[in-house]
Write an enzyme that holds these catalytic residues in place. Structure first.
Site, PDB file in Angstrom:
ATOM      1  N   GLN A  14       0.818  -1.199   0.000  1.00  0.00           N
ATOM      2  CA  GLN A  14       0.000   0.000   0.000  1.00  0.00           C
ATOM      3  C   GLN A  14       0.861   1.262   0.000  1.00  0.00           C
ATOM      4  OE1 GLN A  14      -2.892  -2.125   3.188  1.00  0.00           O
ATOM      5  NE2 GLN A  14      -3.411   0.020   2.854  1.00  0.00           N
ATOM      6  N   ARG A  39      -8.740  -0.566   7.987  1.00  0.00           N
ATOM      7  CA  ARG A  39      -9.755   0.301   7.380  1.00  0.00           C
ATOM      8  C   ARG A  39     -10.070   1.460   8.319  1.00  0.00           C
ATOM      9  NH1 ARG A  39     -13.968  -1.766   2.986  1.00  0.00           N
ATOM     10  NH2 ARG A  39     -14.460   0.296   2.217  1.00  0.00           N
ATOM     11  N   CYS A  40      -9.021   2.171   8.709  1.00  0.00           N
ATOM     12  CA  CYS A  40      -9.146   3.112   9.818  1.00  0.00           C
ATOM     13  C   CYS A  40      -7.931   4.018   9.815  1.00  0.00           C
ATOM     14  CB  CYS A  40      -9.205   2.295  11.108  1.00  0.00           C
ATOM     15  SG  CYS A  40      -8.818   3.161  12.609  1.00  0.00           S
ATOM     16  N   GLU A  82     -12.974   4.748   4.906  1.00  0.00           N
ATOM     17  CA  GLU A  82     -12.986   4.123   6.221  1.00  0.00           C
ATOM     18  C   GLU A  82     -14.154   4.553   7.090  1.00  0.00           C
ATOM     19  OE1 GLU A  82      -9.085   5.435   6.936  1.00  0.00           O
ATOM     20  OE2 GLU A  82      -8.168   3.628   6.122  1.00  0.00           O
TER      21      GLU A  82
END
Lengths: 157, 783
Positions: free
Chosen positions: B220, B367-368, B737
């Site tokens: 990522q 996801r945060c 998110e």
């Protein structure tokens, strides 16, 4: 072991170890990398292909079990440069994000629509319950499959 | 339905994703699809114990297997100074264990062979003699005196990694002491795993003759990985090329560097052949980075009318054996200090203690945006508890305490400056969509009949887009992001960014941003990410930062290009630059719209007929340092029915109204929200990486780690309000998110609301049916 498998309509031969899994035959021997491996344990469905038109998780089928059979993968969906209605509908409805589950989803959906040409949303969800998606939340996939069913009915009609 | 890529003025429209064309045909190119000539395969030997001394490792039988090229142990790496590697959180982590192992499935040896199967065969032949040690599994116990010290390499020896705090402790405690009502609750957010469908992996391709390493990796953050690699392996950075191909989901899992990566690189350098390592699902769930594991105690104060007075939070953060979080340097507890949420607290205090235990390392932002899910869950659960105590409707409590629109930019008591929001309008939209008043009436009727129906509320505020360079860095590198634009002579555009999408649709959405600025279509703009040799430096895609940082860079780069284009247009139109107007697709002389030139005509002139004295070409590169973070928010309402016979919770409806500022592509935004809500649902009801007392991982595959299927997943209803970010070039805030951050509390609050008549105020997630079953049986209402 020598095996012969019809893959996406083409007869192909290979010499495989008895322990070779169908998914690795497809990916590594035949170079069909559209079929993915996501869990190794038959849970995620990323490796779903059609074995004699029945959806199977190719990470749990030995390559030798496919000897004499026909296999269809995501690469076999497009015909004469025309996308399968499922493929178009997945894009139209944003039914994919990272795309890793998509080939398996498409094959599982293909099998559903062959058996059930006009599925209800709950039937679509049940038919895809062996295919995990971590991105979409499934809703757009369900819409895509329902729409593809309508398009296919129109094509036939 | 998607609109075609040829759509003019594409910003804000549901443009068909460019990514789809290859992905629906099975023509994506993911890491494991790449095969290089002469490539070998690496498998890892892993520890069966959570805590043990290594007495002896015997690799002879493995090394003797035909087809095996190399067996590496920690001792081999130690000789090269590579037994340990730095983590992004500033800790260090063993690559291959040397003296002892600290978690079950820890990497102990690496085997490289002709095929993956052969490498696994050989790995099974590596003999390791362990002396088991007592495992520390409970993070509270880890801090008790006399607990075994896990990290003997740390000075001073302690299981406490860090203590972090924000706010005013004394003032908060005083305010709580004065408050008419104080509710105290312990809320646990268990260990979970992002589990993207594609596991992690890499191919290290080292060419000894040139010293050049090409590293294909599920990343990522390719540039950050290149720099870390240069630091770890000592390879000059210009000789490292990191390529992140199509990535099959990330969700934070693909930000850190893993031991398998380093082992593959070392092996490739030793053998002068490409080496591939791809983890199995079990390896993924047990070793490459969990999330959460936050054990939080909250005290929330209010006056008798329900006006909040103070918030105090104490947290134990279980980081496992190494702190392998990827938090910005100054934020060991991430952005947890967003914990005051959407509410106007006069005073607050938060503290977090990071702890070592005998579990896999991590603490990634699943996801945060770095511990924001934990913070949001806590404050939204606390508001529910407070409403229960006060006997107030949870919506009324929120409306009473929202930060009002006129207070923005709002300075929170824990130090953030919220950019914008209209919380009341967002909540009212959600209430209207779901028919809140009627639902409460229906609930009253059902309760009278003894039925268990609940309505859950979550009105969260997120903090994303890390971040401004005065505050945010990782390993010293500022957290800007970048875009390089090249307009070709025919008016087609190549855009390269420092981010790396994993399903978010950047190839389409960033093309829309650029096309809008340049008067083109998304089809005219090719977006490339993921190759450090070609992309400008950037910190990558996680923490919902791509749109706030790289998306901003794209807009600003396009505006710079347009500024130059305007000067060229003036030359072509033979008017003064000040007399040139831009109508969104063409430049024309002021007041003469018929006599215009398009961007394509200007681009051709830039290469064939530039104005005298002007540098030819039409390009722009921007490194965007955001002036502030962005604060997406939303109002989520959830309706559940609980079956007193089966203890099943049925999510009847879920309405999510998000405010992520300007929307680039509503179809993509909705898709992000569907996906995030589904992960929030999973966290509330299904997913947990649990351990037994010996530190054995109890969820090492998808049989035990319950990822939702299409059958359990509810039908989502989405809507939005648009409160643009005042400091972002196009007003966008980021959205990937928000639904995962905001939704877990909505589900849990709905279940608690359903059970509240039975006296239930709290249950720990995940809310498995057996937990509900226990409650119904204890209260004697099971059927």
């Amino acid at each position: 072991m020598e095996i012969a498998v019809t893959v996406n309509g083409q007869l192909r031969r290979a010499d495989v170890e008895p322990r070779t899994l169908l998914v690795y035959l497809l990916r590594e021997t035949f170079g069909l990398t559209g079929t993915h491996v996501g869990c190794d344990t038959t849970h995620c469905g990323a490796c779903t292909v059609l074995l004699d038109e029945v959806p199977v998780k190719s990470c749990t089928v030995l390559a030798v079990q496919a000897d004499g059979s026909s296999v269809m993968t995501v690469e076999g969906l497009e015909t004469d440069g025309r996308l399968h209605p499922l493929q178009s509908a997945f894009s139209d409805h944003h039914g994919l994000q990272c795309g890793y589950c998509t080939p398996g989803m498409l094959m599982a959906a293909w099998a559903l629509l062959r058996e059930t040409p006009h599925p209800q949303p709950a039937e679509i969800r049940r038919a895809l319950s062996g295919n995990l998606c971590r991105c979409t939340g499934y809703q757009n996939i369900v819409e895509a499959v329902a729409d593809a069913a309508q398009r296919m009915a129109q094509e036939v009609g | 339905m998607a609109l075609e890529l040829s759509e003019p003025r594409p910003l804000g429209k549901p443009i068909r994703r460019k990514e789809d064309a290859r992905l629906i045909r099975g023509q994506g190119r993911y890491l494991d699809d790449i095969v290089l000539p002469g490539m070998l395969h690496l498998a890892l030997v892993r520890s069966p114990y959570a805590h043990a001394r290594i007495r002896r490792i015997d690799v002879q039988r493995a090394a003797a297997l035909p087809g095996v090229h190399l067996v590496l142990t920690g001792q081999d790496l130690a000789a090269a100074g590579l037994a340990w590697m730095p983590t992004l959180a500033g800790d260090r982590q063993m690559v291959l264990a040397v003296d002892k192992v600290l978690f079950q499935y820890q990497e102990v040896a690496a085997v490289v062979a002709e095929s993956r199967a052969l490498a696994e065969d050989a790995a099974a032949l590596v003999e390791v003699d362990y002396e088991p040690l007592p495992a520390v599994v409970d993070p509270y116990r880890a801090l008790e005196p006399g607990s075994p010290i896990l990290r003997e390499d740390r000075d001073p020896p302690s299981n406490r990694i860090f203590h972090w705090e924000a706010g005013d402790r004394a003032a908060t405690e005083a305010a709580l002491a004065r408050s008419a009502v104080v509710v105290r609750e312990t809320v646990r957010m268990p260990r979970v795993h992002p589990a993207p469908l594609e596991p992690c992996g890499c191919i290290a391709d080292y060419q000894r003759a040139t010293g050049r390493l090409t590293w294909y990796v599920t990343s990522q953050a390719p540039h950050a990985h290149r720099t870390v690699l240069a630091m770890v392996a000592g390879i000059p950075e210009h000789k490292i090329r990191v390529v992140s191909p199509d990535v099959g989901g990330g969700f934070g899992n693909k930000v850190p560097v893993f031991p398998g990566y380093v082992a593959a690189i070392v092996a490739a350098m030793r053998l002068n052949r490409p080496v591939k390592w791809v983890e199995t699902r079990t390896e993924n769930l047990t070793s490459t980075n969990f999330a959460r594991d936050y054990h939080m105690t909250v005290e929330i104060g209010a006056d008798a009318d329900g006006k909040v007075t103070a918030l105090k939070v104490s947290t134990i953060a279980d980081h496992g054996a190494f702190d392998a979080a990827a938090d910005p340097t100054r934020f060991p507890a991430g952005l947890f200090s967003i914990v005051t949420g959407s509410y106007d607290f006069p005073v607050a205090f938060a503290e977090v203690d990071g702890v070592y235990t005998n579990k896999a390392p991590g603490g990634v932002a699943y996801r945060c945006s770095f511990r924001v899910t934990e913070a949001s869950f806590l404050i939204e659960r606390a508001m529910q508890s407070l409403a229960l105590r006060l006997g107030m409707d949870p919506v009324a409590l929120r409306l009473k305490n929202f930060i009002p629109p006129e207070k923005f930019p709002y300075h929170s008591p824990l130090g953030w400056t919220y950019d914008s929001g209209n919380y009341r309008a967002t909540l009212e939209r959600a209430m209207e969509r779901i028919g809140y008043a009627a639902l409460r009436q229906e609930q009253a009727e059902r309760r009278a009949r003894g039925e268990l129906m609940g309505i859950g509320v979550s009105t969260f505020t997120e903090i994303v887009g890390a971040g401004p360079s005065h505050t945010f860095d990782i390993l010293g590198i500022k957290m800007f992001d970048s875009c390089e634009l090249r307009v070709h002579p025919t008016g087609k555009v190549l855009a390269r960014l420092g981010t790396r999408h994993q399903g978010q649709g950047h190839e389409t959405t960033f093309a829309q941003v650029i096309a809008e600025e340049l008067g083109l279509t998304a089809d005219d703009v090719l977006v490339e990410e993921g190759d450090t040799d070609t992309a400008p430096y950037g910190l990558g895609t996680y923490a919902s930062r791509s749109t706030p940082t790289a998306g901003a860079a794209a807009a600003v780069a396009a505006r710079r290009v347009r500024d130059k284009a305007r000067r060229i247009a003036a030359h072509l139109l033979e008017v003064a630059e000040d007399d040139v107007e831009w109508d969104g697709t063409r430049f024309h002389p002021a007041g003469t719209p018929a006599r215009g030139v398009t961007m394509a005509e200007v681009a051709l002139a830039a290469y064939t007929n530039p104005p005298p004295g002007m540098e030819p070409g039409l390009e722009g590169t921007v490194y965007y340092d955001p002036p502030n973070l962005t604060f997406p928010n939303g109002a989520y309402l959830c309706v559940v029915d609980i079956d007193k016979g089966t203890s099943q919770v049925h999510v009847r409806r879920f309405v999510a109204v998000d405010d992520c500022g300007t929307v680039i592509n509503p179809m993509v935004v909705e898709g992000q929200i569907h996906g995030g809500l589904t992960e929030g649902f999973a966290i509330a009801f299904l997913q947990e990486i649990a351990f037994d007392e010996q530190g054995n991982c109890l969820a090492p595959n998808f049989m035990e780690y319950l990822v939702p299927t299409a059958v359990e997943t509810p039908q989502w209803e989405t809507d939005r309000t648009v409160t643009p970010s005042p400091h972002h070039p196009i007003g966008a805030k980021g959205v990937g998110e928000s639904p995962n951050v905001g939704s877990p509390a909505a589900f849990v609050n709905a279940v608690i609301d359903a059970l509240a008549p039975l006296g239930v105020t709290h249950l720990d997630i995940p809310l498995y049916p057996w937990k509900i079953w226990e409650v119904l049986h204890e209260r004697g209402v099971a059927e």
